[in-house]
Each structure stands twice: as C-alpha cells, then as structure tokens.
Design an enzyme around this catalytic site. Structure first.
Site, PDB file in Angstrom:
ATOM      1  N   GLU A  86       1.091  -1.395   0.300  1.00  0.00           N
ATOM      2  CA  GLU A  86      -0.334  -0.079  -0.328  1.00  0.00           C
ATOM      3  C   GLU A  86       0.617   1.131  -0.080  1.00  0.00           C
ATOM      4  O   GLU A  86       0.688   2.039   0.001  1.00  0.00           O
ATOM      5  CB  GLU A  86      -1.014  -0.015   1.022  1.00  0.00           C
ATOM      6  CG  GLU A  86      -2.256  -1.180   1.358  1.00  0.00           C
ATOM      7  CD  GLU A  86      -3.098  -1.188   0.527  1.00  0.00           C
ATOM      8  OE1 GLU A  86      -3.584  -0.341  -0.371  1.00  0.00           O
ATOM      9  OE2 GLU A  86      -3.795  -1.809  -0.284  1.00  0.00           O
ATOM     10  N   SER A 464     -45.499 -27.838  46.993  1.00  0.00           N
ATOM     11  CA  SER A 464     -44.956 -28.102  48.191  1.00  0.00           C
ATOM     12  C   SER A 464     -43.454 -27.196  48.201  1.00  0.00           C
ATOM     13  O   SER A 464     -42.787 -27.642  49.777  1.00  0.00           O
ATOM     14  CB  SER A 464     -44.809 -29.477  48.706  1.00  0.00           C
ATOM     15  OG  SER A 464     -45.913 -30.074  48.603  1.00  0.00           O
TER      16      SER A 464
END
Length: 851
Positions: A86, A464
C-alpha cells in the site's frame, strides 16, 4: 540567454501560481476540514462481547466484526506486507507521496483516467474516517490537506494502527485482527506468511479478491503481495517460492464461542441496550463479564437436557416426523436434500429410515452419515397414547418405524439412538449464597426452539416448595422441629375461595400426631395447613413477602400452605438462598463488570453480602464440634458452646463501603430449616430397628452421598408443575419441569419389564420429574469439593427426645434421637415411660410421597 531568462521567469511564475493555487485551495476547503485530533480518541465500531466469569466468550452482538489490536501486537511480516503493498515509503513521507502523485498525474495525462495509486496510508486513513469514496478533485484536495494535518497530530505508528484496525477486509471483518479470525480462525501471531499476504492484499478489493468467494483472484493478489515483499527484500527467494505454491486454506469462521449460554447472553444484551442504547451497545466494544461459571453452566445444561430426554422417553414414542417415500426410494442425494429442509435442534438430527431389520434399523442423516441403531437404543420407543398412557413395549424394530420415514436421532454420549423433539419444558438457575451471583441459568431446553426465558419470565405454581417458608414462620413464632402437628384429615374447610376447600395428603394416608421435622421431610399436606392456621393467613403472607415473593401473587386463603402462588424459578432460588446463607435475602445479579474496548472498567457489580458488617478485626465465634452436647449426661439439655475463636471473617464483611443484605430470619431458624431439609434427602430413624423413614427426595442421597446438602420437592395439583430446590453451603439451585401449556399435566408412566432397574414409574412428581435433574447437577457441581460439617450457630442447643412424642427422654435406644432447638424452646417435660412399641409414625414403604 533571452530564452533562458524567459524559462526562469516562467518557472517561477508557475511555481508562484502553483503555490497560490494550493493556498487558495487550502483556504477554500479549510471550513470543511474536520478536527483530526479526534483521531486520538476515536472509537472504533466494535461488537458487544459477553464472557463468563472465567473469561470464556458466551456471545457477540454487532454488525461489524472487529478485534482491535495494538501496533506492538501486529507481526512484523504483516506490517511489511501491508506497507510493501500500500505505501512503501510510509515511514519516509509527511502524509503525501510526491513520487506517487507524479506517477498518478502522468497516468491521468497519458490515459485520461483517474487513479488512486497516489494515496498514501495516511490519506486512506483521512478518507476512511472523514471523507467519502467519491472520485472528485475536491475530495482529493481535502484528503491531501487532512493527511498533512494527521501527520502533525499523530505518530506514524498511531496512523498505521488506525489503518490496520479500520480497513474493511470482507465478510463483515474490519481490521486485520478480525480478518485473521474470520478467514483462518487464528490470532495474528498464529498466521503463516501466505495468510498474512492474503490479508494484506484485501484492502483494495475486499470482495473481488476475497479468498472465500473468489479464491483464484485471491491467489493472484496474494502472490503479487509476496512479489512486492521479495522486491523490497522483506522475504527471501526460498520463502517466496514456498509461499506462492501454498494452497488457499481460508474458510469462514464465526465468532469463537467458548460457552454457548444463550439465555444469559440475551439477558445481558437486553440490559446493555436498556442502559446504553442499541447503537452504543452494539458498536462501542463493551466487554461484559457475567457471574456465570463456565464449568457449572455446562453441567447445568447437560443435567437439564438429559432430564428432559428421560421424561420424554419414558412417556413413549410419538411417531415419525413425516413420511419421505412409500414405494421406490429416492437417491441418497435427494434424501439428504429433503432432510436438510428440517433443521437440527440441540444435537437432535433428522434422519431417514433406510432399512428395518428384526431389532436394528439403518438411517441416513442430513449430514450424509449412515448409522445403525441397535435394539438397546430403540426398545424405549413404546407408543405414546397420552400423557398418562403408553402402549406395550415393542418386540421388533418394525413395531417402531417403517422404511421411508423421517425420524430423529441423537448421540447420547456413548452411541446413537432413536430420539424425538421433547415437548416438555424445564428451567434451572443456581445462585451463590453469600453474594447472590448467578452461577448457572438455563431458561429452557433449547433457545432455538423457544427464546422464552422460563427462569425469569415463567410464573408457575410453587407446590410444596413453599412449605419450608411456612414452617420458617412457625419456628419464628413458637414451633420447634419436635413440635407434634396432627397428621389427620381436616374437617373444618376453608371457605375463603368460595367453596369448601379440604386439603388431602398425597397419597391419602394419615398417621396422627407427627413431628414437624418429619412432616416437612415427607411433605405432609395437612400438617402444613395446620401450621399456617397456627401462624395466621396475614402473618404467613408477611413471612413470604420477606423472602422476596410478590404479595400480589399470594392468595389470602389456606391454599397458600400447599403452594398455590405462581412464581418464577429465580424467585424460588433467591428465597431458598436465605436458608443456605444463614437468613439473609441477597439480591441475585448476573453482571460482574463491564469494560470498554480498551479494557477500562466502566461498571462494577455492587452485590449485597450475607453477613453483618464487622467494624473491627475482633475474633468471630465459631464452633468446631457441633456434636459435643451428645457426649453430655444423657437426657439433659446442653448448650453447644464454641470451643475457640477465629478471625476468619470474609473480607467483604469488613469493608464498610459494601452493601449488606437484610437478615429476614434468624440464623438459628435458617439452621433448623436446613436440618429439616436434610431429612428430605436422608430421612431418619433406624432401618435395622424398623423405625427408618424416607424423605421425599431419598433418590438424592443414593446418588450424591454427602450430608451437606438440603432440599425440597414440589408438586402442584394434577402434577402440572414439578420442582426441586436445594442447596449446599456454597450453591443454591432450583429445577422446574412442566409444560408451557398450563393445562397439560405431566401424567404418569407404567413399568417396562426390559427397562432399567431404577426406572421412574407412576405419577410424575417433584421427586421423580425435577429431582433427578437437580441430583445429577449437584453431583457434578460438588465433585472434588470437601464436604462441610454443619456448625450450629450460637443460641442453638441439643436435647435427646422421644421420637413419638417430641418430649425429653433418658432412653438411648432407637426410639430416641438428638434434636436441635433454639435455646429457650427446648422441651422441659420428660416422656412417660411405656412398653416399647413399633407403632411410630413412620413410612416404611420406601416410596416417595409425590410431593
């Protein structure tokens, strides 16, 4: 000389004109130039990541995948590959490359085409953060000036780091860190040279040169990058020759999820969106560390799913999913294509029946795998008739399936077996007793099947499971574990519901006056109702509200004593946690801390701790011998005194800036309820003398085999909801099993002659439906941990009592036992000696009581 002077004048004129043009251009675009110093504090769009307490990735949310990296974390060869491709003179120029500009201008003059070849990495950073990608002269002018300003504001390493983290590299990957993970499933330092070159070649054409979509063009681009590296002498000829001949190994890799826990991750996602907003939550790179223990979470998920499989199989086989063919079989390719139209679910895979032999079937899966299912993996599949009925067991494979049917198979950890998608639901949550940290949370069998989180959203009848809280209020009033409550039919009905409500035991058996410990351990209904009557309706509701239950969910009638309120599993676990930690109502929480994308802590949990604040380092009293009283003179009440002191106080309790949980019941009451809930698992009496009795959760004792666990079963009317809630000193957990359809009963199953010797049959209940999930989870969760001996708190005394009457006794045989009491509540009367009898109120059946 005349022409030379003219040339000199022209040169200077053009130079001045150029300088003037540049100056004019600068002042023209100056108002539109952004402040480049913002790049020093730029926030890259990074997804939300959710982790377990021990740092394992649970989930990731966000459109862009980005893994920010520091310059020092990027391998040198990758930097070389990017720069050689680049911007080879990146560390030499000042933001723009004059040589590149001249080259681009030459191309423009000679061809008439615009080129971006002159753009440096700094210019690309300027364009990426501040400008668009349109090819205009004004944009290019802005880009140049911005590049110059960026070079003044940032160092070269800072600019390159922004570029490496910002560039789009295809497949939703932004930055080299994400690209390494997406294409290769690796971190940067694990990449090979060809892989680095492949990534370095992506910024200019992330779609066209994508190694997954266009491998041929990607190889060409990669090799060009390698050629540039060779030209710049950053690799050798040998490295180049080897790299250009390497194959393309890129393939799509999703986020590496270490721990799949979707229900907790969805809770975190909703929390983060509510607090920070969706856009910020998804893009600011927050890292959320939950309180979830990865090991325990995996065990909880496994226990829940295996428990659901077990329930589903014992109720029978509901038949094939569909029929794929009836006469001539299609090709394998067509069968696989048809199977792929049906998604797998939680490891349950669609398959086609290819052949049926006497006691074996051959299937072809959607993955193209041919599997033979043997008889042990088939014989469970008796036909489902209803939730309460199953057919006779199959004798041959043809009784179960036919060729051409689409069925389900799953691997059970040992082998493949015939399966089906369960219809029953389940949920579980586990909490740390000391600070309320949620260690496990499973909101259902499968998140893909249903995203409804039953832990926090499903209100189901408690059954319960409510009884320990009723008895806790009774103990706080004036009852003891030795108090006799009449286990007899209730003749005076409760008319608050508009009808004459007369509770019954399940099974419908009564044994007369029975000690509270036994009544709770065997979940005797009428005793719970009588305890509630003794306390009073309003006082019972007040007691339940203290445990965190919503008063709006609590009916003002006696059905309260049997668990008619509808509550969430999270509420249940929070309430049971009070017994585990000595009486404190700690607030459950699931987020330990939140950090930003740079690791800075922006949110830290502030839990409530189950202790009283200690203002000094004075010793805390701890008793090392809880059974010392049993060596005292028989028949006399002896207080359990601490033998020495220790300063082993949790550090959290000594920090006055911490938050401390409210103590809603006394430490002594919490201890007594825990002792009674241990009897739910271990029972009591002496089996060799004929006085042994089971608690409803006796199966837990056979599997876990340790005495520091306590729990309670729960079953609602017609077994629409089943529960098991229990705890150890370090963990509290609740399991719930039921159908999402409230009207559907869990039913019952019949005995199978060829089934396992410990198979579950009869009516479904908390002990048989939810209990096994809790049992297997706790066995795994406590494996390798030391069993902790219960230490009675100060104010607890022991006395030897007569088992039949609850009074003091001087006898030491199997009709007596030591019992714990809060000091001042112990009995004072001695039992009148009578001839020995075996008629003690016990249950010798060895069966649970469906509660």
């Amino acid at each position: 000389m005349k022409w030379f002077k003219r040339l000199i004048i022209a040169f200077f004129s053009l130079t001045l004109l150029g300088i003037g043009a540049i100056g004019a251009a600068y002042f023209y675009v100056l108002p539109d130039l952004p402040d480049v110093t913002t790049l020093k504090t730029v926030k890259l769009q990074t997804p939300l990541r959710i982790y377990s307490q021990d740092g394992k990735l649970i989930s990731q949310f966000g459109e862009k995948r980005r893994i920010p990296v520091e310059y020092e974390d990027v391998p040198e060869q990758l930097i070389n590959a990017v720069l050689d491709t680049e911007d080879a003179r990146f560390f030499e120029h000042r933001g723009i490359d004059p040589i590149g500009i001249i080259r681009a201008a030459t191309i423009l003059i000679t061809t008439g085409k615009k080129s971006q070849g002159a753009s440096t990495i700094t210019q690309q950073v300027a364009r990426g953060f501040f400008l668009s990608n349109e090819k205009t002269y004004i944009r290019k002018t802005k880009e140049i000036f911005l590049a110059l300003k960026i070079e003044q504001a940032l160092t070269k390493k800072e600019i390159l780091t922004l570029y490496l983290n910002r560039s789009f590299l295809g497949n939703r990957a932004y930055g080299v860190g994400a690209a390494a993970q997406v294409y290769y499933g690796k971190t940067l330092n694990e990449l090979s040279l060809p892989e680095m070159a492949m990534i370095a070649g992506l910024p200019q054409a992330p779609s066209a040169a994508n190694p997954i979509r266009n491998p041929q063009r990607a190889v060409s681009r990669r090799n060009w990058v390698l050629g540039r590296m060779l030209e710049k002498e950053n690799i050798t000829q040998v490295q180049y020759d080897e790299a250009i001949h390497s194959p393309v190994t890129a393939r799509y890799h999703g986020a590496v999820i270490d721990l799949y826990a979707p229900y907790i991750s969805e809770m975190v996602r909703e929390y983060m969106i509510d607090k920070y907003g969706q856009e910020e939550a998804y893009t600011n790179g927050y890292n959320v560390y939950t309180t979830i223990s990865s090991d325990l979470q995996l065990e909880a998920q496994t226990a829940l799913r295996n428990n659901v499989y077990a329930y589903d199989q014992r109720h029978g086989y509901r038949g094939a999913e569909k029929v794929l063919w009836t006469e001539l079989a299609p090709s394998d390719e067509d069968i696989i294509k048809a199977l792929k139209k049906t998604a797998s679910l939680q490891g349950i895979i669609p398959a086609a029946v290819m052949a049926v032999e006497e006691k074996t079937i051959q299937v072809l899966t959607r993955n193209g795998e041919s599997i033979s299912l043997e008889w042990p993996e088939l014989q469970w599949a008796r036909k489902f008739i209803s939730d309460r009925r199953q057919s006779r067991p199959p004798k041959v494979a043809a009784d179960i399936v036919n060729v051409g049917e689409q069925v389900w198979v799953r691997h059970n950890g040992k082998t493949w077996q015939l399966s089906q998608i369960p219809q029953v639901s389940s949920a579980t949550v586990s909490i740390d007793p000391f600070d309320g940290a949620i260690r496990t949370l499973v909101g259902g069998f499968s998140f893909n099947q249903s995203q409804f989180n039953r832990v926090t959203q499903a209100k189901r009848q408690l059954g319960s499971n409510i009884k320990p809280f009723i008895y806790a209020s009774a103990l706080e009033k004036d009852y003891t574990l030795a108090t006799l409550i009449n286990n007899a039919p209730i003749n005076k009905p409760d008319t608050r519901q508009g009808t004459a409500w007369r509770p019954k035991n399940s099974p419908d058996i009564y044994g007369g006056p029975t000690r509270l410990r036994v009544g709770l351990a065997q979940s005797i209904n009428v005793m719970s109702v009588r305890a509630l009557r003794h306390i009073g309706i309003q006082e019972s509701i007040d007691g339940l509200v203290k445990f965190g239950f919503d008063p709006a969910d609590l009916p003002r009638n006696e059905s309260l004593a049997l668990g008619s309120p509808s509550v969430t599993p999270m509420q249940v676990a929070t309430a049971f946690n009070v017994f585990a930690n000595g009486g404190y109502l700690v607030e459950p929480f699931f987020i330990e801390q939140v950090t930003d994308s740079y690791g800075k802590v922006i949110e830290q949990a502030s839990p409530t701790y189950a202790c009283k604040p200690v203002t000094s380092a004075e010793p805390a009293l701890v008793n090392d011998d809880p059974f010392a009283a049993m060596a005292a003179e028989l028949g006399q009440t002896v207080e359990v005194e601490p033998e020495h002191t220790t300063t082993n106080v949790p550090a959290e309790c000594m920090n006055m800036e911490n938050r401390f949980a409210e103590q809603i019941i006394s430490e002594q009451t919490a201890f007594l309820i825990t002792e009674a809930l241990k009897s739910v698992i271990w029972g009591g009496g002496d089996w060799s003398k004929g006085t042994g009795w089971n608690g409803t959760a006796w199966r837990a004792s056979r599997l876990i085999k340790r005495r520091d666990i306590a729990g309670k079963t729960g079953t609602t009317n017609e077994a629409r909801d089943t529960w098991f809630s229990g705890y150890s000193p370090t963990l509290t957990s609740t399991f719930w099993v039921g159908f999402d359809d409230h009207n559907r009963q869990l039913g019952r199953t019949s005995w199978m002659a060829e089934g396992a010797p410990d198979q579950i049959t009869g009516g479904e209940s908390g002990a048989k439906t939810a209990g096994p999930g809790w049992n297997h989870f706790f066995k795994a969760a406590l494996a390798g941990t030391e069993e902790k001996t219960a230490i009675p708190p100060k104010g607890i005394v022991t006395a030897r009592i007569d088992l039949a009457t609850g009074k003091l006794t001087r006898k030491t045989d199997h009709t007596t036992a030591f019992e714990y009491f809060i000091d001042g509540t112990q009995p004072t009367d001695y039992v009148t000696e009578t001839p020995e009898t075996d008629e003690i109120f016990i249950d010798n059946s060895g069966e649970d009581l469906f509660q």
